[in-house]
Each structure stands twice: as structure tokens, then as C-alpha cells.
Motif scaffolding. Structure first.
Motif, PDB file in Angstrom:
ATOM      1  N   VAL A   1     -23.600  34.478 -43.055  1.00 47.44           N
ATOM      2  CA  VAL A   1     -22.584  35.532 -42.657  1.00 47.44           C
ATOM      3  C   VAL A   1     -22.044  36.111 -43.860  1.00 47.44           C
ATOM      4  CG1 VAL A   1     -20.463  36.314 -41.574  1.00 47.44           C
ATOM      5  CG2 VAL A   1     -22.227  34.186 -40.641  1.00 47.44           C
TER       6      VAL A   1
ATOM      7  N   TYR B   1     -24.549  38.015 -30.775  1.00 50.23           N
ATOM      8  CA  TYR B   1     -25.102  36.726 -31.915  1.00 50.23           C
ATOM      9  C   TYR B   1     -25.880  35.880 -31.336  1.00 50.23           C
ATOM     10  CZ  TYR B   1     -21.251  39.050 -34.411  1.00 50.23           C
ATOM     11  OH  TYR B   1     -20.545  39.646 -35.187  1.00 50.23           O
TER      12      TYR B   1
ATOM     13  N   ALA C   1     -25.692  37.713 -40.399  1.00 50.26           N
ATOM     14  CA  ALA C   1     -24.619  38.746 -39.879  1.00 50.26           C
ATOM     15  C   ALA C   1     -23.708  39.311 -40.994  1.00 50.26           C
ATOM     16  CB  ALA C   1     -23.796  37.945 -38.650  1.00 50.26           C
TER      17      ALA C   1
ATOM     18  N   CYS D   1     -25.471  32.615 -36.559  1.00 55.21           N
ATOM     19  CA  CYS D   1     -26.166  33.265 -37.445  1.00 55.21           C
ATOM     20  C   CYS D   1     -26.323  32.107 -38.665  1.00 55.21           C
ATOM     21  CB  CYS D   1     -25.327  34.338 -38.069  1.00 55.21           C
ATOM     22  SG  CYS D   1     -25.239  35.737 -36.698  1.00 55.21           S
TER      23      CYS D   1
ATOM     24  N   PRO E   1     -19.863  34.989 -34.999  1.00 52.06           N
ATOM     25  CA  PRO E   1     -21.280  34.581 -35.360  1.00 52.06           C
ATOM     26  C   PRO E   1     -21.583  33.567 -35.845  1.00 52.06           C
ATOM     27  CG  PRO E   1     -19.908  35.965 -37.129  1.00 52.06           C
ATOM     28  CD  PRO E   1     -19.051  35.772 -35.767  1.00 52.06           C
TER      29      PRO E   1
END
Ligand SMILES: *Cc1c(COP(=O)(O)O)cnc(C)c1O
Length: 423
Positions: free
Chosen positions: A214, A174, A190, A211, A207
Motif C-alpha cells: 500500500v 480490495y 493499493a 493488498c 486495503p
């Protein structure tokens, strides 16, 4: 009152009890989750969010939904969560609606390499409304080459990059995806529908710090009810300079909430949200970490047993709960469809799956996908997995011999009696 449906539910219960469930996206919820799903909460309409509803009488469901949000944030170390999406595809659709304009370029993992329909496939709304681009795996290694992801991103300049898959057995980098997203000015999503429970148990990369957004399902590895969720590690001001009436920047949490409702859905399913809250509570127990470890150990044992019997695992092994098996290494004659039919006839449930660079269509395929989440919930351990692979190899090899398939089925049914499911 409805003997026909009653009879069919009983038949399905027997099927679940007697078979070996290896479909990587399935699992068995607890009795408590089932009870919540059958509760009076299903009667309540509650458009809006806790404390801000368009209907009266929401005091109780407000508490339930807030508890689901709090437990989910706690479980993943997230600052924001939305528990209303009816399923995983709806969670992704809401994110797209919130952060993209029709026609915007997006970059996702190729469906035929293990990606998900909702990440830009041409048969899904995501591939019709947005300009979809894909990265995939290398033919040699079966893994994602991050340098190629970067050059693809620089070429197509996506507004959103999506990582996550339905049939990829390796962990995700990630941090590297985030570097690439920053370099091209994209948001990073993600979709952890598959490995979510293993991430919550801290057995795979997290993640959340990397990210922007998510998404996940609550069912697969989280072992809850079928349903979707959206999270953010940290809330942030929208990057497009949108402001509210007071001239303050609009936060992404507000954008995502209004993309789910009223953007994408009507009222939330509060009985489903209660079931999610129960599952998030279960997933925060120490026993769930043990469960996750066993899921991964079982998958490793299966991958080794398949390899020993002449099958090829895409990418050579697995870091998570699933694996994609290329049947062509065993014999060029076997299609995924034939293997699926033989195994299902023996009460071993799997799905056929295209493998990367498959010469066969999605209807036939050259591969199968298997996962260990559901059998681990039933209590199976590594040595059981080896026994299962013996039966699978036998069934695939003897796929045109109904008598042998029947013998395997009898053994499978007897074997599963030792692993009770529901009182
Ligand atoms: C299963 C899955 C979904 C969505 O699932 P629903 O069937 O809509 O609940 C989304 N993304 C990925 C990667 C999945 O595997």
C-alpha cells in the motif's frame, strides 16, 4: 533577510486565508507540522535506515524516523512501513522498481477516468518503462465493473495490478481485486494517496488485509507534509525465489527498502520525516475520526447541492471526500477551463478535470473536481457547503460577467474571515 520571498510567502498566506480551497488533493497542516519542516533537522544527511546509516551523528534522527515508522504502522495496522519517499510518485516508483522488470505488463486505473499519472500514463516513467494497461469506469454508471477488470487482467496477465485513483468518488473492493490478482498471479498495490486519512479513521474499506503493498502520500487526507509512504499489512518472502547469501528467502520489506534507498533516492529528508511523524500522531487522535466524518458529510452535502442545481456527479454521488462534476449536464457550452477561471477569480480554488469519455482535451476538459478535506480543516459544515455551491453555480453561470464574479469574491473573502487559519 530576504524581503522578496518574505513578501511572497505573506501573499500566499493571505490567499490561503481568504479563499475557499476545494482542490481535492490539498489540505492545511498544523502549526506543529510547519515548525518541524522549518527545523534544524533539514541539515542532517542520513543515507540508510535507523540503526544502519552510512553517516555518523544519526542517533537523534534515528529515533525520529523510527517513531514515524511505528506511528504509521500503528495507525494503519501495518507490519512494515517506509517513510522516506520524497513524494507519492516516488513511493510508487520505488514499488515498481522493487517488484517489476522493465517491459513487464501492469494494470492500472485509466488516467482519463480518474487514475494517477504514476500508474502507467504514457507521459510518466511508469508508462515508458513498463507495458501499461488500463481498466476504467462504465459510461452509464461511472463506476468500475469488476467483471471487466477480471477479463482485462486475464487478457494482459499483469505482474502488478494497481487500485487507487485521484478522482474516483466511490470506495474500492480490495477483496475482489485480490481474488483477481491471485487468479492471474499478480501482486496487488493499493495507492491510497487520496482516501488515506478516511481509511485510517476506519470510515472506508481497509486495503491492508488484501493488498500486498500500500502506498500513499502523507499530505492529502492525512493532513501532513507533502511526502510519500509505503506500507505492508504483512511482510512476506519475495515470490521469485530470490535468496540471500545464507540461502534464506529475501523478504519484501528488504526489497522495498533497497528500492527506495539506494534504488530510487539518496538521503532521506529528516525534517520532512519528523513532520510526517507529527501528522501520524495527529491522525491517531479521536478528533481526527470526527474530522473524517465531517469531511464525508460535507462532500455528501455538496454532491446533493450540485445535483439540485442541474450538475451531474460522475457515479451519481460520493463515498469519500471528493467528486467529479460533469459540466455538460448543466450546459454543453461550459468547459472545465472556463469554470476554473471564473471560480479562481472569485477566490474559490478548484481544478478542471477530464471526465470519463470526455470529448474535450485535458487542456479544456468537460469537468471539474472538488474535495472537502481542506475546508473541513478550516471548520466548515454541511450548511456552509450549500452556500458555497450557490456561489459556485452563480460564478459558473456568470463566467463572462466580471462585475458579478467580483461581488462573489467579496462575499467569499468576508465569509472566510470567520474561519481563521494559523495565528
Ligand atoms: C497525489 C497522488 C500521488 C502522488 O503525489 P505526489 O504529487 O507525487 O506527492 C500518487 N497517487 C495518487 C493516486 C495521487 O492522487
Amino acid at each position: 533577510m530576504d524581503p522578496v520571498i518574505q513578501q511572497l510567502v505573506q501573499e500566499e498566506l493571505q490567499r490561503q486565508r481568504h479563499g475557499i480551497e476545494l482542490i481535492a488533493s490539498e489540505n492545511f497542516t498544523s502549526q506543529e507540522v510547519l515548525n518541524a519542516l522549518g527545523s534544524c533537522l533539514t541539515n542532517k544527511y542520513a543515507e540508510g535506515y535507523p540503526g544502519k546509516r552510512y553517516y555518523g551523528g544519526c542517533e537523534v534522527v534515528d529515533k525520529i524516523e523510527q517513531l514515524a515508522i511505528d506511528r504509521l504502522c500503528q495507525l494503519f495496522g501495518a507490519e512494515y512501513a517506509n517513510v522516506q519517499p520524497h513524494a507519492g510518485a516516488q513511493a510508487n516508483a520505488a514499488v515498481f522498481l522493487g517488484v517489476l522488470q522493465p517491459g513487464d505488463p501492469i494494470l492500472g486505473f485509466d488516467l482519463s477516468h480518474g487514475g494517477h499519472l504514476s500508474h502507467g500514463s504514457s507521459v510518466n516513467f511508469s508508462g515508458k518503462v513498463y507495458q501499461a494497461n488500463f481498466y476504467g469506469v462504465e459510461e452509464e454508471s461511472g463506476t468500475i465493473n469488476m467483471d471487466k477488470v477480471r477479463s482485462k487482467a486475464k487478457e494482459v496477465k499483469p505482474k502488478l495490478i494497481i487500485c487507487g485513483a485521484s478522482a474516483y468518488s466511490r470506495d474500492w473492493d480490495y477483496a475482489r481485486f485480490r481474488q483477481i490478482a491471485d487468479e492471474v498471479g499478480a501482486l496487488l498495490l493499493a495507492d491510497i494517496a487520496h482516501p488515506a486519512g478516511l481509511i485510517a479513521a476506519k470510515l472506508l474499506n481497509d486495503p491492508m488485509p488484501y493488498c500486498h503493498i500500500v502506498t500513499s502520500t502523507a499530505d492529502k487526507r492525512l493532513r501532513g507534509r507533502r511526502g510519500g509512504i509505503i506500507m505492508m499489512g504483512k511482510d512476506f518472502a519475495n515470490p521469485w525465489g530470490k535468496t540471500n547469501k545464507k540461502g534464506e528467502p529475501i523478504m519484501m520489506s528488504a526489497i522495498l527498502n533497497s528500492a527506495v534507498f539506494p534504488g530510487m533516492q539518496g538521503g532521506p529528508l529528516e525534517h520532512a520525516i519528523a513532520a510526517k511523524a507529527i501528522a501520524f500522531g495527529e491522525a491517531s487522535q479521536e478528533s481526527f475520526v470526527q474530522y473524517g466524518r465531517q469531511v464525508i458529510a460535507n462532500a455528501g452535502a455538496m454532491a446533493r447541492a450540485f445535483t439540485d442545481r442541474g450538475y451531474q456527479i460522475i457515479s451519481g454521488g460520493t463515498d469519500n471526500h471528493l467528486m467529479l462534476i460533469d459540466l455538460r449536464a448543466k450546459s454543453s457550452e461550459i468547459t472545465g477551463r472556463d469554470a476554473e477561471n471564473a471560480l479562481v477569480a472569485a477566490d474559490i480554488t478548484i481544478n478542471k478535470n477530464m471526465v470519463p469519455f470526455d470529448g474535450r482535451s485535458a487542456f479544456y476538459t468537460s469537468g471539474i473536481r472538488v474535495g472537502t478535506a481542506a475546508i473541513t480543516t478550516r471548520g466548515l459544515k454541511e450548511h456552509h457547503c450549500e452556500q458555497i455551491i450557490d456561489w459556485m453555480d452563480d460564478a459558473i453561470t456568470n463566467r463572462n460577467n466580471p462585475a458579478i464574479i467580483q461581488e462573489i469574491k467579496t462575499k467569499v473573502n468576508k465569509f472566510m474571515m470567520d474561519f481563521p487559519l494559523y495565528p
